[in-house]
Design an enzyme around this catalytic site. Structure first.
Site, mmCIF file in Angstrom:
data_model
loop_
_atom_site.group_PDB
_atom_site.id
_atom_site.type_symbol
_atom_site.label_atom_id
_atom_site.label_comp_id
_atom_site.label_asym_id
_atom_site.label_seq_id
_atom_site.Cartn_x
_atom_site.Cartn_y
_atom_site.Cartn_z
ATOM 1 N N ALA A 259 0.719 -1.216 0.188
ATOM 2 C CA ALA A 259 -0.070 -0.050 0.140
ATOM 3 C C ALA A 259 0.812 1.101 -0.048
ATOM 4 O O ALA A 259 0.700 2.271 -0.794
ATOM 5 C CB ALA A 259 -0.953 -0.071 1.143
ATOM 6 N N HIS B 82 -3.804 -14.297 10.882
ATOM 7 C CA HIS B 82 -3.340 -14.069 9.484
ATOM 8 C C HIS B 82 -3.617 -12.616 8.975
ATOM 9 O O HIS B 82 -2.708 -11.985 8.647
ATOM 10 C CB HIS B 82 -3.907 -15.148 8.398
ATOM 11 C CG HIS B 82 -3.269 -14.675 6.924
ATOM 12 N ND1 HIS B 82 -1.807 -14.755 6.688
ATOM 13 C CD2 HIS B 82 -3.781 -14.541 5.762
ATOM 14 C CE1 HIS B 82 -1.798 -14.659 5.555
ATOM 15 N NE2 HIS B 82 -2.986 -14.556 4.930
ATOM 16 N N HIS C 200 -5.977 -17.815 9.303
ATOM 17 C CA HIS C 200 -5.773 -18.793 8.144
ATOM 18 C C HIS C 200 -5.666 -20.154 8.455
ATOM 19 O O HIS C 200 -5.024 -20.586 9.403
ATOM 20 C CB HIS C 200 -4.315 -18.427 7.695
ATOM 21 C CG HIS C 200 -4.199 -18.917 5.932
ATOM 22 N ND1 HIS C 200 -3.929 -20.003 5.829
ATOM 23 C CD2 HIS C 200 -4.291 -18.032 5.097
ATOM 24 C CE1 HIS C 200 -3.801 -20.494 4.423
ATOM 25 N NE2 HIS C 200 -3.993 -18.825 4.224
ATOM 26 N N ARG D 130 -11.956 -12.210 4.628
ATOM 27 C CA ARG D 130 -11.462 -11.849 3.525
ATOM 28 C C ARG D 130 -11.373 -12.865 2.344
ATOM 29 O O ARG D 130 -10.942 -14.084 2.677
ATOM 30 C CB ARG D 130 -10.002 -11.190 3.500
ATOM 31 C CG ARG D 130 -9.261 -10.780 2.367
ATOM 32 C CD ARG D 130 -8.003 -10.158 2.666
ATOM 33 N NE ARG D 130 -7.090 -10.814 3.215
ATOM 34 C CZ ARG D 130 -6.125 -11.964 2.712
ATOM 35 N NH1 ARG D 130 -6.334 -12.369 1.388
ATOM 36 N NH2 ARG D 130 -5.314 -12.545 3.355
ATOM 37 N N GLU E 283 -7.955 -20.291 -5.767
ATOM 38 C CA GLU E 283 -7.875 -20.245 -4.302
ATOM 39 C C GLU E 283 -9.307 -20.333 -3.743
ATOM 40 O O GLU E 283 -10.311 -20.263 -4.279
ATOM 41 C CB GLU E 283 -6.985 -19.244 -3.862
ATOM 42 C CG GLU E 283 -5.460 -19.192 -4.166
ATOM 43 C CD GLU E 283 -4.637 -18.131 -3.694
ATOM 44 O OE1 GLU E 283 -5.331 -17.019 -3.032
ATOM 45 O OE2 GLU E 283 -3.597 -17.988 -3.913
ATOM 46 N N ARG F 186 -12.027 -19.121 4.035
ATOM 47 C CA ARG F 186 -11.084 -19.337 5.148
ATOM 48 C C ARG F 186 -11.563 -19.733 6.427
ATOM 49 O O ARG F 186 -11.076 -20.525 7.434
ATOM 50 C CB ARG F 186 -9.809 -18.421 5.204
ATOM 51 C CG ARG F 186 -8.978 -18.274 4.035
ATOM 52 C CD ARG F 186 -7.956 -17.191 3.843
ATOM 53 N NE ARG F 186 -7.133 -17.210 2.825
ATOM 54 C CZ ARG F 186 -6.258 -16.168 2.630
ATOM 55 N NH1 ARG F 186 -6.432 -15.021 3.096
ATOM 56 N NH2 ARG F 186 -5.419 -16.353 1.595
#
Length: 436
Positions: free
Chosen positions: A15, A329, A226, A364, A112, A267
């Site tokens: 970022a 995570h 995670h 996320r 994923e 997740r």
């Protein structure tokens, strides 16, 4: 390091670097890093950066993101970021990031967890490191940008309800840095956990500092665990076992060899299933089996980061199963920000994991983090180019007398107490036992 800059950026991950590279070269810029520039979580990102496929219906990608986030996402933000996701990838390619290809005209895309399609661009299994090294090299080459490593940001300077600078600790001294705009890109909160995939130095002080001044924050209790972290009895930063291995066919097995979950669910669902299985089997890990992965004997070439991390523990993933367990995570919550980084406090901007734009919701979607970091970093830079705040403040020397370690410890306590208050179940289940 000077006393005044047009813009000061706190953080050297994807970022902060993305923002710095978009800023007008006539601006005087300072980019600071708490440790070395490479000690940012972005460098640890293995999986990649997700982007809308060229001929994909955008609504499919949006639905995957919303489903992973339990539909608590800001739909307008989701659409805005995902719609321009391919532009971000093209910008990175222009910087010199060489995403893997199957042939000169076809990118190698991973699938994923939570994604219905393979839409994750990657560089081996060290995508974050590759992206950040390319961008950092460009940042360091710009004469208008001072990069200051081993510099601890510990407070904002506020005058007339506006951010006008930061307070830092560097080389044993306390200093003030004044600026027309302050951009926080300080990353997540994993450092408050004893077991995390994050660097220990990335520990969320910026959130406590923001709360101290009444800056709006959001979803601080939304913390991602995670599913597959390399099991290790020792505390500290644990190696991530990338989700791409499950996307390639890796399966999760209990210690008795029984498969117990669809590995490509979001997740949070997989993490809870693993935790439940560990409790049922009275063990502290499960196994990730790679028996179904194509060309397993060459997996070290495709996933060198995972291969080396496991070999360091005596595990040869070309033939052995990987002991894994869930680990902290990512932080979906943060300083409430628009997609261009603007916060509720004039002069203060927040981008990347330290912000909360509403993209992720409660959980996320895999590989949307590098996308958000780069997209919002670029938009923040563009916004500051269009309108940089005027500077009006009384500049003075820093007279701090407290011990820096005590200051940081107090911020950590504020953050842990806030998480406990907002989500006591998470605290009891994941955080309390880590003695954070």
């Amino acid at each position: 390091m000077k006393e005044f800059y047009d813009i000061v950026i706190v953080g050297s991950g994807a970022a902060g670097l993305s923002c710095a590279l978009k800023l007008n070269p006539d601006y005087d810029i300072c980019l600071i890093s708490k440790k070395s520039m490479a000690e940012a979580n972005s460098y640890l990102a293995q999986g990649g950066i997700s982007a809308k496929l060229a001929h994909e219906n955008l609504d499919d990608y949006i639905e995957d993101t919303l489903k992973a986030g339990h539909y608590e996402n800001d739909v307008d933000v989701v659409r805005a970021i995902l719609d321009e996701s391919l532009d971000v990838v093209e910008e990175l390619t222009g910087y010199g990031v060489n995403f893997d290809k199957l042939d000169p005209d076809t990118y190698s895309l991973h699938k994923e967890g939570g994604h219905r399609s393979a839409r994750v661009y990657h560089v081996g299994d060290f995508t974050g490191r590759s992206m950040c090294e390319v961008m950092a090299e460009r940042v360091k080459a710009r004469p208008n940008i001072d990069t200051c490593e081993n510099t601890t940001f510990y407070d904002l300077i506020i005058e007339d309800n506006k951010a006008v600078g930061i307070r830092v600790f560097v080389d044993g001294l306390y200093k003030n840095i004044y600026a027309r705009a302050v951009v926080l890109a300080t990353g997540g909160i994993g450092g408050i956990f004893n077991s995390s995939t994050n660097y220990k130095s990335v520990s969320g002080e910026a959130l406590s500092i923001a709360m101290k001044y009444g800056v709006e924050v959001s979803n601080l209790e939304y913390i991602q665990i995670h599913p597959t972290v390399l099991y290790d009895k020792a505390m500290g930063r644990h190696s991530l076992i990338t989700e791409a291995l499950r996307g390639e066919g890796g399966i999760l097995l209990g210690i008795n060899g029984d498969r117990f979950i669809d590995e490509l669910l979001p997740r949070d669902v997989v993490s809870k299933a693993i935790r439940k299985k560990m409790e049922e089997d009275q063990t502290d890990h499960v196994y990730l089996s790679l028996e179904n992965i194509r060309d397993r004997e060459r997996i070290d070439e495709r996933f060198p980061t995972v291969f080396q991390a496991c070999m360091d523990k005596g595990i040869d993933i070309r033939k052995d199963m990987i002991p894994v367990c869930p680990g902290q995570h990512y932080h979906m919550g943060g300083i409430r920000a628009q997609i261009d980084g603007r916060t509720s406090l004039p002069g203060l901007y927040a981008i990347g994991e330290t912000s909360c734009t509403g993209l992720h919701g409660r959980n996320r979607l895999a590989s949307n983090s590098l996308l958000e970091a780069c997209f919002c970093g670029m938009k923040c830079g563009e916004g500051l180019n269009a309108s940089l705040p005027d500077f009006k403040a009384h500049m003075e020397e820093n007279r701090e007398t407290r011990n820096i370690d005590d200051i940081i410890a107090d911020y950590h306590k504020i953050l842990v107490d806030t998480i406990k208050e907002r989500n006591h179940d998470f605290y009891e289940y994941w955080l309390k036992n880590e003695d954070a």
